[in-house]
Design a protein around this motif. Structure first.
Motif, PDB file in Angstrom:
ATOM      1  N   PRO A 196       9.350  13.999  -5.540  1.00  0.00           N
ATOM      2  CA  PRO A 196       8.917  12.596  -5.650  1.00  0.00           C
ATOM      3  C   PRO A 196       7.951  12.189  -4.528  1.00  0.00           C
ATOM      4  O   PRO A 196       8.009  12.706  -3.421  1.00  0.00           O
ATOM      5  N   GLU A 197       7.052  11.269  -4.881  1.00  0.00           N
ATOM      6  CA  GLU A 197       6.036  10.793  -3.916  1.00  0.00           C
ATOM      7  C   GLU A 197       5.944   9.269  -3.859  1.00  0.00           C
ATOM      8  O   GLU A 197       5.402   8.727  -2.913  1.00  0.00           O
ATOM      9  N   GLN A 198       6.448   8.593  -4.912  1.00  0.00           N
ATOM     10  CA  GLN A 198       6.165   7.163  -5.034  1.00  0.00           C
ATOM     11  C   GLN A 198       7.125   6.290  -4.217  1.00  0.00           C
ATOM     12  O   GLN A 198       7.856   5.462  -4.776  1.00  0.00           O
ATOM     13  N   SER A 199       7.077   6.442  -2.904  1.00  0.00           N
ATOM     14  CA  SER A 199       7.931   5.634  -2.026  1.00  0.00           C
ATOM     15  C   SER A 199       7.676   4.136  -2.236  1.00  0.00           C
ATOM     16  O   SER A 199       8.601   3.326  -2.170  1.00  0.00           O
ATOM     17  N   TYR A 200       6.428   3.792  -2.541  1.00  0.00           N
ATOM     18  CA  TYR A 200       6.007   2.393  -2.695  1.00  0.00           C
ATOM     19  C   TYR A 200       6.498   1.765  -4.004  1.00  0.00           C
ATOM     20  O   TYR A 200       6.328   0.574  -4.214  1.00  0.00           O
ATOM     21  N   TRP A 213       3.311  15.936 -12.960  1.00  0.00           N
ATOM     22  CA  TRP A 213       4.388  15.339 -12.157  1.00  0.00           C
ATOM     23  C   TRP A 213       4.115  13.882 -11.817  1.00  0.00           C
ATOM     24  O   TRP A 213       5.028  13.058 -11.765  1.00  0.00           O
ATOM     25  N   MET A 214       2.847  13.561 -11.586  1.00  0.00           N
ATOM     26  CA  MET A 214       2.507  12.163 -11.286  1.00  0.00           C
ATOM     27  C   MET A 214       2.874  11.271 -12.474  1.00  0.00           C
ATOM     28  O   MET A 214       3.413  10.174 -12.304  1.00  0.00           O
ATOM     29  N   GLU A 237      -0.916   0.873  -6.501  1.00  0.00           N
ATOM     30  CA  GLU A 237      -1.006   2.078  -5.669  1.00  0.00           C
ATOM     31  C   GLU A 237      -0.806   3.351  -6.509  1.00  0.00           C
ATOM     32  O   GLU A 237      -1.517   4.350  -6.329  1.00  0.00           O
ATOM     33  N   ALA A 238       0.146   3.307  -7.433  1.00  0.00           N
ATOM     34  CA  ALA A 238       0.384   4.467  -8.306  1.00  0.00           C
ATOM     35  C   ALA A 238      -0.842   4.745  -9.169  1.00  0.00           C
ATOM     36  O   ALA A 238      -1.267   5.900  -9.319  1.00  0.00           O
ATOM     37  N   ASP A 264      11.239 -10.117  -6.040  1.00  0.00           N
ATOM     38  CA  ASP A 264       9.991  -9.758  -5.344  1.00  0.00           C
ATOM     39  C   ASP A 264       9.067  -8.967  -6.275  1.00  0.00           C
ATOM     40  O   ASP A 264       8.891  -7.763  -6.146  1.00  0.00           O
ATOM     41  N   ILE A 265       8.449  -9.695  -7.190  1.00  0.00           N
ATOM     42  CA  ILE A 265       7.603  -9.047  -8.198  1.00  0.00           C
ATOM     43  C   ILE A 265       6.268  -8.582  -7.594  1.00  0.00           C
ATOM     44  O   ILE A 265       5.634  -7.655  -8.104  1.00  0.00           O
ATOM     45  N   VAL A 266       5.867  -9.234  -6.506  1.00  0.00           N
ATOM     46  CA  VAL A 266       4.609  -8.827  -5.848  1.00  0.00           C
ATOM     47  C   VAL A 266       4.725  -7.398  -5.316  1.00  0.00           C
ATOM     48  O   VAL A 266       3.771  -6.614  -5.394  1.00  0.00           O
ATOM     49  N   HIS A 267       5.886  -7.047  -4.836  1.00  0.00           N
ATOM     50  CA  HIS A 267       6.141  -5.667  -4.380  1.00  0.00           C
ATOM     51  C   HIS A 267       5.906  -4.680  -5.531  1.00  0.00           C
ATOM     52  O   HIS A 267       5.280  -3.631  -5.340  1.00  0.00           O
ATOM     53  N   VAL A 268       6.390  -5.050  -6.701  1.00  0.00           N
ATOM     54  CA  VAL A 268       6.227  -4.183  -7.880  1.00  0.00           C
ATOM     55  C   VAL A 268       4.752  -4.079  -8.262  1.00  0.00           C
ATOM     56  O   VAL A 268       4.234  -2.980  -8.511  1.00  0.00           O
ATOM     57  N   ILE A 269       4.066  -5.227  -8.284  1.00  0.00           N
ATOM     58  CA  ILE A 269       2.645  -5.239  -8.667  1.00  0.00           C
ATOM     59  C   ILE A 269       1.835  -4.359  -7.716  1.00  0.00           C
ATOM     60  O   ILE A 269       1.023  -3.529  -8.154  1.00  0.00           O
ATOM     61  N   ARG A 270       2.077  -4.516  -6.423  1.00  0.00           N
ATOM     62  CA  ARG A 270       1.340  -3.699  -5.441  1.00  0.00           C
ATOM     63  C   ARG A 270       1.661  -2.216  -5.615  1.00  0.00           C
ATOM     64  O   ARG A 270       0.788  -1.357  -5.482  1.00  0.00           O
ATOM     65  N   GLY A 271       2.919  -1.924  -5.907  1.00  0.00           N
ATOM     66  CA  GLY A 271       3.331  -0.530  -6.108  1.00  0.00           C
ATOM     67  C   GLY A 271       2.643   0.094  -7.316  1.00  0.00           C
ATOM     68  O   GLY A 271       2.203   1.245  -7.260  1.00  0.00           O
ATOM     69  N   VAL A 272       2.538  -0.685  -8.390  1.00  0.00           N
ATOM     70  CA  VAL A 272       1.870  -0.180  -9.600  1.00  0.00           C
ATOM     71  C   VAL A 272       0.394   0.088  -9.306  1.00  0.00           C
ATOM     72  O   VAL A 272      -0.146   1.136  -9.691  1.00  0.00           O
TER      73      VAL A 272
END
Ligand SMILES: [Fe+2]
Ligand SMILES: [Fe+2]
Length: 170
Positions: free
Chosen positions: A93-97, A32-33, A116-117, A106-114
């Motif tokens: 689902p778990e990936q709120s970030y 699932w992840m 974290e995943a 806001d690409i930094v948001h995406v980079i940080r989210g990746v």
């Protein structure tokens, strides 16, 4: 079947049903992840705007195939262990970030989210490696390879983040 700590244990054996169930549960979570990562990476390989986002989008686009391959490997292993690959209604689902940011530049948001995943995957797969030690060396081997891929992904995106930090943008 008394000593689960020996390496001679046969995970396919009838007497290993309990250990097999445990491994299958861990593999289902891993599956699932990967599926959720595929969804998140598809969205984030398309949504971001701007020249700077291009590199990140292209990198995610390549990762989609790799993460999909991981999901398929986990599914195949679940089947080999006499388990059943879960249906979509079981998905939680778990990936709120990794939800789309309010501003698509806001690409930094995406980079940080990746990051974290990938970190979440690294933690769960490290746990599988630990729990399958001496119990199921084949699953352990599969997961070690995948863990290596996730470490590479995480490192790459940490590099992206460092660049943004150096530019004062993160
Ligand atoms: Fe993956
Ligand atoms: Fe990954």
């Amino acid at each position: 079947m008394s000593d689960t700590a020996t390496t001679s244990m046969d995970i396919m054996a009838e007497g290993s049903a309990a250990q097999r169930e445990r491994v299958i549960e861990l593999l289902k979570r891993a599956y699932w992840m990967e599926i959720e990562t595929v969804m998140s990476y598809i969205a984030n390989s398309v949504n971001p705007d701007g020249v700077r986002a291009q590199e990140v989008k292209e990198s995610l686009e390549q990762d989609i195939q790799e993460e999909l391959g991981h999901a398929q490997q986990f599914a195949a292993r679940i089947k080999e262990l006499y388990g059943v690959v879960p249906g979509s209604l079981d998905f939680e689902p778990e990936q709120s970030y990794l939800q789309p940011p309010s501003d698509q530049v806001d690409i930094v948001h995406v980079i940080r989210g990746v990051i974290e995943a990938e970190q979440g995957a690294i933690e769960h797969y490290s746990r599988i490696v630990e729990e399958t030690d001496g119990v199921d060396p084949v699953t352990q081997d599969i997961v070690i390879q995948i863990l290596h891929d996730e470490q590479g992904h995480k490192r790459l995106f940490e590099g992206f983040l460092r660049e943004y930090e150096a530019l004062g943008l993160a």
